[in-house]
Motif scaffolding. Structure first.
Motif, PDB file in Angstrom:
ATOM      1  N   THR A 146       1.923   4.699 -12.900  1.00 49.66           N
ATOM      2  CA  THR A 146       2.929   5.709 -13.224  1.00 49.66           C
ATOM      3  C   THR A 146       4.307   5.243 -12.788  1.00 49.66           C
ATOM      4  O   THR A 146       4.458   4.360 -11.934  1.00 49.66           O
ATOM      5  CB  THR A 146       2.642   7.051 -12.521  1.00 49.66           C
ATOM      6  OG1 THR A 146       2.904   6.917 -11.120  1.00 49.66           O
ATOM      7  CG2 THR A 146       1.226   7.498 -12.731  1.00 49.66           C
ATOM      8  N   GLU A 147       5.297   5.900 -13.390  1.00 45.93           N
ATOM      9  CA  GLU A 147       6.651   5.744 -12.878  1.00 45.93           C
ATOM     10  C   GLU A 147       6.763   6.438 -11.529  1.00 45.93           C
ATOM     11  O   GLU A 147       5.920   7.280 -11.166  1.00 45.93           O
ATOM     12  CB  GLU A 147       7.654   6.385 -13.840  1.00 45.93           C
ATOM     13  CG  GLU A 147       7.695   5.777 -15.223  1.00 45.93           C
ATOM     14  CD  GLU A 147       8.585   6.565 -16.141  1.00 45.93           C
ATOM     15  OE1 GLU A 147       9.714   6.105 -16.395  1.00 45.93           O
ATOM     16  OE2 GLU A 147       8.147   7.628 -16.624  1.00 45.93           O
ATOM     17  N   ARG A 150       1.519  -0.165  -4.833  1.00 41.96           N
ATOM     18  CA  ARG A 150       2.793  -0.070  -5.559  1.00 41.96           C
ATOM     19  C   ARG A 150       3.309  -1.469  -5.822  1.00 41.96           C
ATOM     20  O   ARG A 150       3.316  -2.324  -4.928  1.00 41.96           O
ATOM     21  CB  ARG A 150       3.801   0.725  -4.729  1.00 41.96           C
ATOM     22  CG  ARG A 150       5.162   0.894  -5.384  1.00 41.96           C
ATOM     23  CD  ARG A 150       6.066   1.725  -4.481  1.00 41.96           C
ATOM     24  NE  ARG A 150       7.468   1.590  -4.861  1.00 41.96           N
ATOM     25  CZ  ARG A 150       8.496   1.768  -4.045  1.00 41.96           C
ATOM     26  NH1 ARG A 150       8.269   2.091  -2.782  1.00 41.96           N
ATOM     27  NH2 ARG A 150       9.730   1.632  -4.467  1.00 41.96           N
ATOM     28  N   LEU A 151       3.734  -1.717  -7.056  1.00 41.47           N
ATOM     29  CA  LEU A 151       4.326  -2.994  -7.443  1.00 41.47           C
ATOM     30  C   LEU A 151       5.837  -2.855  -7.476  1.00 41.47           C
ATOM     31  O   LEU A 151       6.362  -1.881  -8.040  1.00 41.47           O
ATOM     32  CB  LEU A 151       3.814  -3.428  -8.815  1.00 41.47           C
ATOM     33  CG  LEU A 151       2.311  -3.691  -8.919  1.00 41.47           C
ATOM     34  CD1 LEU A 151       1.925  -3.902 -10.389  1.00 41.47           C
ATOM     35  CD2 LEU A 151       1.904  -4.886  -8.082  1.00 41.47           C
ATOM     36  N   LEU A 152       6.544  -3.832  -6.901  1.00 43.13           N
ATOM     37  CA  LEU A 152       8.011  -3.808  -6.863  1.00 43.13           C
ATOM     38  C   LEU A 152       8.529  -5.106  -7.478  1.00 43.13           C
ATOM     39  O   LEU A 152       8.155  -6.205  -7.039  1.00 43.13           O
ATOM     40  CB  LEU A 152       8.523  -3.671  -5.428  1.00 43.13           C
ATOM     41  CG  LEU A 152       8.057  -2.409  -4.674  1.00 43.13           C
ATOM     42  CD1 LEU A 152       6.841  -2.737  -3.807  1.00 43.13           C
ATOM     43  CD2 LEU A 152       9.174  -1.846  -3.815  1.00 43.13           C
ATOM     44  N   PHE A 162      10.882  -1.762 -15.855  1.00 43.04           N
ATOM     45  CA  PHE A 162      10.601  -1.022 -14.626  1.00 43.04           C
ATOM     46  C   PHE A 162      11.052  -1.817 -13.411  1.00 43.04           C
ATOM     47  O   PHE A 162      10.893  -3.036 -13.365  1.00 43.04           O
ATOM     48  CB  PHE A 162       9.094  -0.757 -14.490  1.00 43.04           C
ATOM     49  CG  PHE A 162       8.477  -0.013 -15.640  1.00 43.04           C
ATOM     50  CD1 PHE A 162       8.372   1.361 -15.613  1.00 43.04           C
ATOM     51  CD2 PHE A 162       8.008  -0.704 -16.752  1.00 43.04           C
ATOM     52  CE1 PHE A 162       7.791   2.046 -16.681  1.00 43.04           C
ATOM     53  CE2 PHE A 162       7.440  -0.035 -17.810  1.00 43.04           C
ATOM     54  CZ  PHE A 162       7.335   1.345 -17.782  1.00 43.04           C
ATOM     55  N   ASN A 163      11.585  -1.111 -12.420  1.00 41.39           N
ATOM     56  CA  ASN A 163      11.817  -1.718 -11.108  1.00 41.39           C
ATOM     57  C   ASN A 163      10.576  -1.612 -10.233  1.00 41.39           C
ATOM     58  O   ASN A 163      10.375  -2.424  -9.336  1.00 41.39           O
ATOM     59  CB  ASN A 163      12.986  -1.037 -10.396  1.00 41.39           C
ATOM     60  CG  ASN A 163      14.323  -1.442 -10.973  1.00 41.39           C
ATOM     61  OD1 ASN A 163      14.420  -2.462 -11.634  1.00 41.39           O
ATOM     62  ND2 ASN A 163      15.345  -0.631 -10.743  1.00 41.39           N
ATOM     63  N   THR A 164       9.789  -0.577 -10.486  1.00 42.71           N
ATOM     64  CA  THR A 164       8.589  -0.373  -9.678  1.00 42.71           C
ATOM     65  C   THR A 164       7.549   0.392 -10.489  1.00 42.71           C
ATOM     66  O   THR A 164       7.892   1.138 -11.410  1.00 42.71           O
ATOM     67  CB  THR A 164       8.919   0.406  -8.375  1.00 42.71           C
ATOM     68  OG1 THR A 164       7.765   0.465  -7.535  1.00 42.71           O
ATOM     69  CG2 THR A 164       9.400   1.811  -8.672  1.00 42.71           C
ATOM     70  N   ILE A 165       6.295   0.169 -10.175  1.00 45.53           N
ATOM     71  CA  ILE A 165       5.169   0.891 -10.781  1.00 45.53           C
ATOM     72  C   ILE A 165       4.229   1.317  -9.653  1.00 45.53           C
ATOM     73  O   ILE A 165       3.848   0.499  -8.804  1.00 45.53           O
ATOM     74  CB  ILE A 165       4.400   0.015 -11.792  1.00 45.53           C
ATOM     75  CG1 ILE A 165       5.194  -0.143 -13.085  1.00 45.53           C
ATOM     76  CG2 ILE A 165       3.030   0.606 -12.097  1.00 45.53           C
ATOM     77  CD1 ILE A 165       5.258   1.110 -13.942  1.00 45.53           C
ATOM     78  N   ALA A 166       3.881   2.601  -9.644  1.00 45.16           N
ATOM     79  CA  ALA A 166       2.892   3.095  -8.683  1.00 45.16           C
ATOM     80  C   ALA A 166       1.506   2.975  -9.303  1.00 45.16           C
ATOM     81  O   ALA A 166       1.277   3.425 -10.426  1.00 45.16           O
ATOM     82  CB  ALA A 166       3.198   4.547  -8.321  1.00 45.16           C
ATOM     83  N   LEU A 167       0.587   2.342  -8.585  1.00 40.09           N
ATOM     84  CA  LEU A 167      -0.805   2.221  -9.030  1.00 40.09           C
ATOM     85  C   LEU A 167      -1.615   3.268  -8.268  1.00 40.09           C
ATOM     86  O   LEU A 167      -2.084   3.042  -7.156  1.00 40.09           O
ATOM     87  CB  LEU A 167      -1.334   0.810  -8.768  1.00 40.09           C
ATOM     88  CG  LEU A 167      -0.653  -0.316  -9.548  1.00 40.09           C
ATOM     89  CD1 LEU A 167      -1.212  -1.671  -9.127  1.00 40.09           C
ATOM     90  CD2 LEU A 167      -0.824  -0.116 -11.050  1.00 40.09           C
ATOM     91  N   ILE A 185       0.867  -1.171   0.000  1.00 42.61           N
ATOM     92  CA  ILE A 185       0.000   0.000   0.000  1.00 42.61           C
ATOM     93  C   ILE A 185       0.906   1.223   0.000  1.00 42.61           C
ATOM     94  O   ILE A 185       1.974   1.219   0.606  1.00 42.61           O
ATOM     95  CB  ILE A 185      -0.922   0.007   1.232  1.00 42.61           C
ATOM     96  CG1 ILE A 185      -1.794  -1.262   1.260  1.00 42.61           C
ATOM     97  CG2 ILE A 185      -1.784   1.252   1.252  1.00 42.61           C
ATOM     98  CD1 ILE A 185      -2.703  -1.430   0.066  1.00 42.61           C
ATOM     99  N   MET A 186       0.504   2.277  -0.690  1.00 45.86           N
ATOM    100  CA  MET A 186       1.323   3.495  -0.695  1.00 45.86           C
ATOM    101  C   MET A 186       0.434   4.711  -0.479  1.00 45.86           C
ATOM    102  O   MET A 186      -0.802   4.642  -0.600  1.00 45.86           O
ATOM    103  CB  MET A 186       2.108   3.626  -2.000  1.00 45.86           C
ATOM    104  CG  MET A 186       1.309   4.071  -3.197  1.00 45.86           C
ATOM    105  SD  MET A 186       2.360   4.513  -4.594  1.00 45.86           S
ATOM    106  CE  MET A 186       1.226   5.547  -5.509  1.00 45.86           C
TER     107      MET A 186
END
Length: 787
Positions: free
Chosen positions: A652-653, A564-566, A589-594, A547-548
């Motif tokens: 998003t990035e 957030r996906l890591l 990508f190393n991570t994606i913010a949803l 969760i972010m």
């Protein structure tokens, strides 16, 4: 003269042969596709070859050869290369060609990972093949191949109660740790050796091993020698010294120090332990210490310098055991090792890897039922699957025995396995039926009805009026509305996230009922699928999810949480290799913010139903990009959790150091990144230069000289290499114009700044807009700026 020459030749022959007897080398293991395992001295994950001296004796590979070409048996030649104490030599197959006496060993070739490869160890004559692998199988990433001998059994060379010799020295004793030392004048006892004025240690002291009268008040040191015999060294590895001890010791095997605890750097005949081991329960418990020592066939001696905290201490104990692993070398068998073990005993041998599962239908959208078949090319393998998001295993899940009828939205996860083979990874497939998603229930079976006291929200809006309006036309019939919503669900990218439901919703460990949880301890493993309704390429990988956000973590505010996906090696791929943000965005990508944009969505429509813009934050970012500045990219996607529609999200990035490396150049380690809001913090590099800029700004930039100085320039505007470039002024101007225009309620309170630390290349700190979901007057035409 002829006699003398013959004599010299005979002596030379016997010496050479006696040396060769100790060397019986084989290629015991190799890794032909090293991605994340053993690194060489250059930090490269080079392929490697392990050579084992089966005889177990000392020896050297000097003059031997390695080759990957049966037509060139002397392709690479060993310089001086002694076996380690466990009988191994490891050579990197890197192509770097290093074999000097002080070099890390590197062959002049790399290994072939394709089926039909060749690898051989050749004797110094350049003709005799000592060990080879002909036409070896296809090799797999980070899985080694070699000779296995079944499970090694534990052997005990020395145990409690064995005979020992001991002395409390009255002065220095030369050579007492060696095998040839004469200890016939020393006292005889059985291990353990020690004393105790109470009863605690007495059961652990052997007959003749009580030193109370000899040691207490006399000396804090005692010398102990314990002999043991090994008749055959072949197949011996993984030597373990097990010790009960108080207060310290130094252990020697055949004269070589192998382990010390609480011992001084330069021990003397009357030394004391450096620490008092006060926990007596620990002292009477065996602690295992892996050791490497020069074992020999025949008589060996474990010599121990026992150390007490003082010569008047009330107790003392030394009780050793030595164990090892013995491998039966009579029936070697080639195969794969799931856990590579360069330089130590090979682990469990497997016959191969089960081929991946295949599904007769691809993930995606369906409007009619179908039968799904799951298969694997590995003969004799079994398949298990789950339908609840949990991972199947060899003992968990439904055993596949025929086609599965799919007639509703379904998440299916499958694994194939076979005895003594490595099973497949877990494959995940999502099958979506949009017309059924459009009327998704709020009471899915097996899911909790509340999250941390807040009523759970799983279902579509079941109010007929709202449902038709959400479909785009209040005059729609319910059937037409359902069809319109179903069509819209296929109109943009879909992200399906699948995991064990407890990872999401369990009261204790679930991230949804515990949205305040931060960091890796609140990260859960998931499968991530990208599904395109337009027929584009689909994609699947594994990741962690968290969760972010800050205020958006509050379930009372919104039940549509930001996530957030890591993408990490521990889950599978270290990056998501898919152009999620379109052809102009990055490919990995190393991570994606949803981002749920919860202040600009149906959950908080400040101006009433249908007033949400959904695009405020994305508009701000794209506008910054359109102004010629680096900016975060984003898109829109429908997100599903375990097959349940979760809403329209804005992937998003994240403007961190990985983002900087991708878009600004250089290496991620060359950037400082500072995040402002909730709380303000440095997330990469250092905050020192930002504080320097902040100090300059607070001191005032009213003079021309101070204005030029923060840009790394002299008052006349020329660059001064002695001045650090602190600020990209043009970037700040455009960032400010953008912010004043979109008028996010708390702007500029939530943003990122990034600075390249490489002087001569850096432009100074650059500002990146972030979290503008209450932009443009929150859809209030009286507050928003006019276009």
């Amino acid at each position: 003269m002829k006699f003398l020459n013959a004599f010299v030749w005979a002596v030379t022959f016997m010496v050479c042969c006696s040396e060769l007897v100790a060397v019986d080398p084989v290629i015991s293991e190799f890794l032909a596709s090293n991605s994340s395992g053993l690194e060489d001295e250059d930090g490269d994950s080079s392929d490697w070859i392990e050579i084992w001296n089966v005889s177990g004796g000392e020896g050297n590979l000097e003059g031997y050869h390695l080759t990957d070409d049966p037509e060139d048996l002397t392709k690479w030649t060993f310089g001086e290369a002694p076996f380690n104490n466990d009988g191994y030599v490891v050579v990197f197959a890197s192509g770097k060609d290093r074999n000097g006496p002080r070099d890390e060993l590197h062959a002049n070739f790399k290994l072939n990972s394709s089926e039909g490869g060749y690898l051989a160890l050749v004797e110094p004559d350049g003709i005799t093949v000592a060990s080879e692998y002909k036409n070896y199988s296809k090799q797999f990433e980070d899985i080694s191949y070699g000779s296995g001998y079944g499970d090694a059994e534990e052997v005990k060379f020395l145990k409690s109660g064995d005979n020992a010799k001991w002395i409390v020295p009255g002065g220095p004793i030369e050579g007492w740790t060696g095998t040839l030392f004469d200890d016939s004048s020393w006292a005889t006892g059985k291990t353990g050796i020690g004393y105790d004025r109470s009863d605690k240690y007495i059961p652990h002291i052997g007959e003749g091993g009580d030193l109370l009268d000899s040691m207490r008040g006399v000396n804090a040191s005692a010398y102990i020698r314990v002999p043991f015999t090994i008749n055959d060294l072949s197949g011996i590895s993984n030597l373990i010294l097990s010790m009960k001890w108080e207060d310290g010791f130094i252990a020697y095997l055949n004269g070589t120090e192998i382990k010390s605890m609480s011992a001084p750097a330069n021990p003397q005949w009357n030394s004391e332990a450096t620490l008092n081991r006060s926990n007596e329960d620990d002292a009477i418990t065996y602690f295992d210490y892996p050791v490497s020592g020069p074992l020999v066939e025949g008589r060996n001696v474990l010599a121990i310098h026992g150390l007490n905290a003082s010569r008047t201490s009330s107790d003392f104990l030394i009780s050793p055991e030595i164990t090892a692993k013995r491998t039966d070398l009579n029936s070697p068998k080639n195969g794969f090792f799931l856990l590579p073990s360069p330089g130590i005993l090979n682990g469990k041998l497997i016959d191969g890897l089960v081929r991946d599962t295949k599904f007769s239908a691809n993930r995606g959208f369906y409007d009619s039922p179908f039968d799904l078949e799951i298969s694997t090319e590995t003969e004799g393998a079994k398949i298990r699957y789950t339908l609840d998001g949990s991972e199947p295993s060899e003992s968990k899940g439904i055993l596949y025995n025929g086609p599965i009828n799919i007639n509703d939205t379904t998440i299916i996860r499958a694994i194939a396995y076979k005895d003594n083979f490595t099973p497949t990874n877990v494959d995940t497939q999502t099958y979506l039926f949009p017309e059924k998603v459009a009327v998704q229930t709020n009471n899915p079976a097996g899911y909790p009805s509340s999250w941390a006291g807040v009523r759970a929200d799983y279902g579509m809006d079941d109010d007929p009026v709202d449902f038709r309006r959400a479909a785009g036309d209040a005059s729609y019939s319910m059937s037409a509305a359902k069809t319109a919503i179903a069509d819209s669900l296929k109109s943009i990218t879909t992200i399906s996230i699948v995991t064990d439901k407890d990872n999401l919703f369990d009261r204790i460990k679930g991230i949804y009922p515990n949205p305040g949880g931060r960091g890796s301890q609140w990260e859960r493993p998931v499968s991530v699928e990208i599904i395109n309704g337009d027929g584009g390429d689909d994609y699947q990988t594994n990741a962690g999810i968290r969760i972010m956000g800050f205020t958006s973590r509050n379930l009372s505010t919104t039940t549509k949480l930001n996530m957030r996906l890591l993408f990490k090696r521990e889950y599978g791929d270290s990056k998501m290799e898919y152009p999620l943000l379109g052809p102009d965005g990055p490919d990995e990508f190393n991570t994606i913010a949803l981002r749920g944009n919860i202040r600009d969505a149906w959950v908080t429509e400040y101006q009433g139903f249908g007033s949400a813009l959904y695009i405020g934050d994305e508009w701000s970012k794209r506008s910054q990009k359109a102004m010629g500045q680096p900016a975060v990219r984003g898109t829109f996607a429908h997100v599903y959790l375990n097959g349940m529609y979760w809403g329209l999200y804005n992937p998003t990035e994240r403007p961190d150091d990985d983002f900087a490396e991708t878009h600004l150049g250089g290496e991620r380690t060359e950037y400082d990144v500072v995040k402002f809001c909730c709380p303000d913090r440095s997330i990469a590099g250092s905050i020192r230069i930002w504080d320097q800029l902040l100090s300059a700004a607070r001191s005032g930039l009213t003079s021309h000289a101070s204005y030029q100085r923060v840009q790394g320039k002299n008052p006349d505007g020329s660059l001064n290499p002695q001045f650090p470039v602190l600020l990209d002024v043009d970037n700040l101007i455009d960032y400010s114009i953008n912010g004043y225009y979109h008028a996010q309620v708390d702007w500029p309170g939530n943003y990122y700044v990034i600075r390249d630390r490489v002087e001569g290349r850096t432009k100074g700190f650059q500002f990146f807009t972030w979290d503008n979901d209450i932009a443009l007057g929150a859809a209030n035409p009286n507050n928003g700026n006019k276009v």
